[in-house]
Write a protein that holds these residues in place. Structure first.
Motif, mmCIF file in Angstrom:
data_model
loop_
_atom_site.group_PDB
_atom_site.id
_atom_site.type_symbol
_atom_site.label_atom_id
_atom_site.label_comp_id
_atom_site.label_asym_id
_atom_site.label_seq_id
_atom_site.Cartn_x
_atom_site.Cartn_y
_atom_site.Cartn_z
ATOM 1 N N GLU A 1 0.804 -1.215 0.000
ATOM 2 C CA GLU A 1 0.000 0.000 0.000
ATOM 3 C C GLU A 1 0.841 1.272 0.000
ATOM 4 O O GLU A 1 0.298 2.368 -0.132
ATOM 5 C CB GLU A 1 -0.974 -0.015 1.184
ATOM 6 C CG GLU A 1 -2.099 -1.033 0.987
ATOM 7 C CD GLU A 1 -3.196 -0.940 2.024
ATOM 8 O OE1 GLU A 1 -2.997 -0.242 3.048
ATOM 9 O OE2 GLU A 1 -4.257 -1.565 1.826
ATOM 10 N N THR B 1 0.507 -6.491 2.389
ATOM 11 C CA THR B 1 -0.272 -5.354 1.910
ATOM 12 C C THR B 1 -0.012 -4.106 2.743
ATOM 13 O O THR B 1 0.184 -3.012 2.206
ATOM 14 C CB THR B 1 -1.767 -5.709 1.921
ATOM 15 O OG1 THR B 1 -1.978 -6.790 0.991
ATOM 16 C CG2 THR B 1 -2.624 -4.530 1.517
ATOM 17 N N GLN C 1 -3.416 -7.295 -9.866
ATOM 18 C CA GLN C 1 -4.363 -6.220 -10.135
ATOM 19 C C GLN C 1 -3.632 -4.935 -10.478
ATOM 20 O O GLN C 1 -4.036 -4.185 -11.373
ATOM 21 C CB GLN C 1 -5.264 -5.975 -8.925
ATOM 22 C CG GLN C 1 -6.205 -4.777 -9.128
ATOM 23 C CD GLN C 1 -6.472 -3.992 -7.858
ATOM 24 O OE1 GLN C 1 -6.254 -4.491 -6.762
ATOM 25 N NE2 GLN C 1 -6.921 -2.762 -7.997
ATOM 26 N N HIS C 2 -2.521 -4.670 -9.787
ATOM 27 C CA HIS C 2 -1.908 -3.346 -9.882
ATOM 28 C C HIS C 2 -0.922 -3.194 -11.034
ATOM 29 O O HIS C 2 -0.694 -2.070 -11.487
ATOM 30 C CB HIS C 2 -1.237 -2.994 -8.552
ATOM 31 C CG HIS C 2 -2.220 -2.680 -7.469
ATOM 32 N ND1 HIS C 2 -2.950 -1.514 -7.457
ATOM 33 C CD2 HIS C 2 -2.637 -3.393 -6.396
ATOM 34 C CE1 HIS C 2 -3.755 -1.505 -6.405
ATOM 35 N NE2 HIS C 2 -3.586 -2.635 -5.748
ATOM 36 N N LEU D 1 -7.497 -9.619 -5.388
ATOM 37 C CA LEU D 1 -8.060 -8.721 -4.380
ATOM 38 C C LEU D 1 -8.694 -9.505 -3.239
ATOM 39 O O LEU D 1 -8.557 -9.137 -2.066
ATOM 40 C CB LEU D 1 -9.096 -7.799 -5.024
ATOM 41 C CG LEU D 1 -8.551 -6.593 -5.778
ATOM 42 C CD1 LEU D 1 -9.673 -5.889 -6.522
ATOM 43 C CD2 LEU D 1 -7.879 -5.618 -4.815
ATOM 44 N N TYR E 1 -7.514 -8.943 0.571
ATOM 45 C CA TYR E 1 -8.464 -8.319 1.498
ATOM 46 C C TYR E 1 -9.614 -9.290 1.775
ATOM 47 O O TYR E 1 -10.750 -9.065 1.350
ATOM 48 C CB TYR E 1 -9.012 -7.025 0.901
ATOM 49 C CG TYR E 1 -7.954 -6.012 0.534
ATOM 50 C CD1 TYR E 1 -7.383 -5.184 1.503
ATOM 51 C CD2 TYR E 1 -7.528 -5.868 -0.785
ATOM 52 C CE1 TYR E 1 -6.416 -4.251 1.166
ATOM 53 C CE2 TYR E 1 -6.560 -4.937 -1.132
ATOM 54 C CZ TYR E 1 -6.009 -4.129 -0.153
ATOM 55 O OH TYR E 1 -5.053 -3.202 -0.485
ATOM 56 N N LYS F 1 -13.028 -7.864 3.312
ATOM 57 C CA LYS F 1 -13.763 -6.753 2.707
ATOM 58 C C LYS F 1 -14.942 -7.271 1.890
ATOM 59 O O LYS F 1 -14.928 -8.386 1.367
ATOM 60 C CB LYS F 1 -12.840 -5.903 1.831
ATOM 61 C CG LYS F 1 -11.840 -5.081 2.637
ATOM 62 C CD LYS F 1 -11.162 -4.037 1.790
ATOM 63 C CE LYS F 1 -10.195 -3.187 2.619
ATOM 64 N NZ LYS F 1 -10.901 -2.375 3.627
ATOM 65 N N GLU G 1 -16.684 -3.126 -1.537
ATOM 66 C CA GLU G 1 -15.394 -2.489 -1.264
ATOM 67 C C GLU G 1 -14.335 -2.933 -2.271
ATOM 68 O O GLU G 1 -13.531 -2.122 -2.745
ATOM 69 C CB GLU G 1 -14.947 -2.830 0.162
ATOM 70 C CG GLU G 1 -15.783 -2.161 1.240
ATOM 71 C CD GLU G 1 -15.431 -2.661 2.624
ATOM 72 O OE1 GLU G 1 -15.153 -1.822 3.498
ATOM 73 O OE2 GLU G 1 -15.440 -3.896 2.839
ATOM 74 N N LEU G 2 -14.338 -4.208 -2.612
ATOM 75 C CA LEU G 2 -13.362 -4.704 -3.584
ATOM 76 C C LEU G 2 -13.683 -4.197 -4.988
ATOM 77 O O LEU G 2 -12.776 -3.886 -5.763
ATOM 78 C CB LEU G 2 -13.331 -6.230 -3.563
ATOM 79 C CG LEU G 2 -12.868 -6.860 -2.245
ATOM 80 C CD1 LEU G 2 -12.847 -8.380 -2.360
ATOM 81 C CD2 LEU G 2 -11.493 -6.351 -1.839
ATOM 82 N N SER H 1 -14.862 -1.369 -5.763
ATOM 83 C CA SER H 1 -14.413 0.023 -5.886
ATOM 84 C C SER H 1 -12.936 0.102 -6.246
ATOM 85 O O SER H 1 -12.499 1.054 -6.896
ATOM 86 C CB SER H 1 -14.674 0.782 -4.580
ATOM 87 O OG SER H 1 -13.838 0.306 -3.536
ATOM 88 N N LYS H 2 -12.162 -0.898 -5.854
ATOM 89 C CA LYS H 2 -10.735 -0.905 -6.183
ATOM 90 C C LYS H 2 -10.501 -1.204 -7.663
ATOM 91 O O LYS H 2 -9.451 -0.875 -8.213
ATOM 92 C CB LYS H 2 -9.994 -1.920 -5.313
ATOM 93 C CG LYS H 2 -9.960 -1.551 -3.829
ATOM 94 C CD LYS H 2 -9.204 -2.578 -3.021
ATOM 95 C CE LYS H 2 -9.151 -2.195 -1.544
ATOM 96 N NZ LYS H 2 -8.358 -0.959 -1.317
#
Length: 233
Positions: free
Chosen positions: A50, A72, A84-85, A176, A180, A183, A187-188, A190-191
């Motif tokens: 993060e 994370t 994901q990133h 994700l 997480y 979550k 919430e996931l 939104s990422k």
């Protein structure tokens, strides 16, 4: 023959390198290798996934070195959802090349990382390839790949038929869920900048392909197949 460092042209600005790795010994090793080379400069390091967004925002980075399994956050030891990133970084910072240096040799993970947009995949125990780290980083800034021989071999193998059907978006959703686990779907979602219903649809598609019926089951099976970041040892 003179000092090899004098053979590297310094007429251009140095290649700026950032590193995401939660092992201080590895960070120190990268620094020692790179700071002895005048055209490469380590400008930032991070231990937690993060921290990556701020690192990229606050520094001009030509090459990002990262491990696929870093925690994370200080209060979240689950692996950061690298799959994901990587596409997000490639899209937002198109001039930043990504090189993964890790111990993990799962073929599905290697293919997923490279398909997501990374320019290199090197194993931490591959001393020969790591001895060429400086040249490897120069190579990826030119648009080349920097790969361990085994990673190249794995990329050339045809994946198992049941693993060919996963899209990068589905793997990002699973990553994700692994990072997480507590979550909600909203919430996931939104990422990934999608609606909760779209996120749930992505998960349901993976359930069918993995022959499971829950998020926890999907994460466990995806890890077993080497499709997403492994569980921390």
């Amino acid at each position: 023959m003179g000092d090899s460092r004098s053979m590297v042209s310094t007429s251009n600005p140095p290649i700026r390198v950032a590193i995401l790795d939660d092992h201080a010994v590895m960070l120190d090793g990268y620094r020692l290798r790179l700071e002895a080379t005048p055209d490469l400069r380590v400008v930032a390091t991070a231990y937690y996934g993060e921290e990556l967004a701020a690192l990229l925002k606050n520094h001009h980075i030509d090459v990002l070195i990262l491990d696929v399994i870093v925690p994370t956050a200080p209060d979240n030891p689950n692996p950061y959802p690298i799959l994901q990133h990587i596409p997000e970084i490639v899209e937002r910072y198109p001039n930043t090349a990504i090189v993964v240096i890790t111990m993990h040799a799962e073929s599905g993970l290697i293919r997923g990382v490279m398909r997501a947009g990374a320019s290199g995949y090197v194993f931490k125990d591959d001393r020969q390839t790591l001895s060429q780290l400086a040249e490897g980083l120069r190579a990826v800034t030119r648009g080349d790949w920097y790969l361990s021989p085994l990673a190249r071999t794995q990329l050339n193998k045809r994946p198992a038929p049941q693993d060919e059907t996963f899209t990068p978006r589905q793997l990002a959703a699973l990553s994700l869920c692994a990072a997480y686990p507590d979550k909600s779907a909203a919430e996931l979602a939104s990422k990934l900048f999608i609606t909760p219903s779209t996120f749930r649809n992505l998960l349901h598609q993976t359930y069918a392909r993995l022959n499971v019926s829950s998020r926890a089951g999907a994460v466990a099976e995806a890890r077993r197949r080497g499709l997403i970041t492994p569980e921390p040892s």
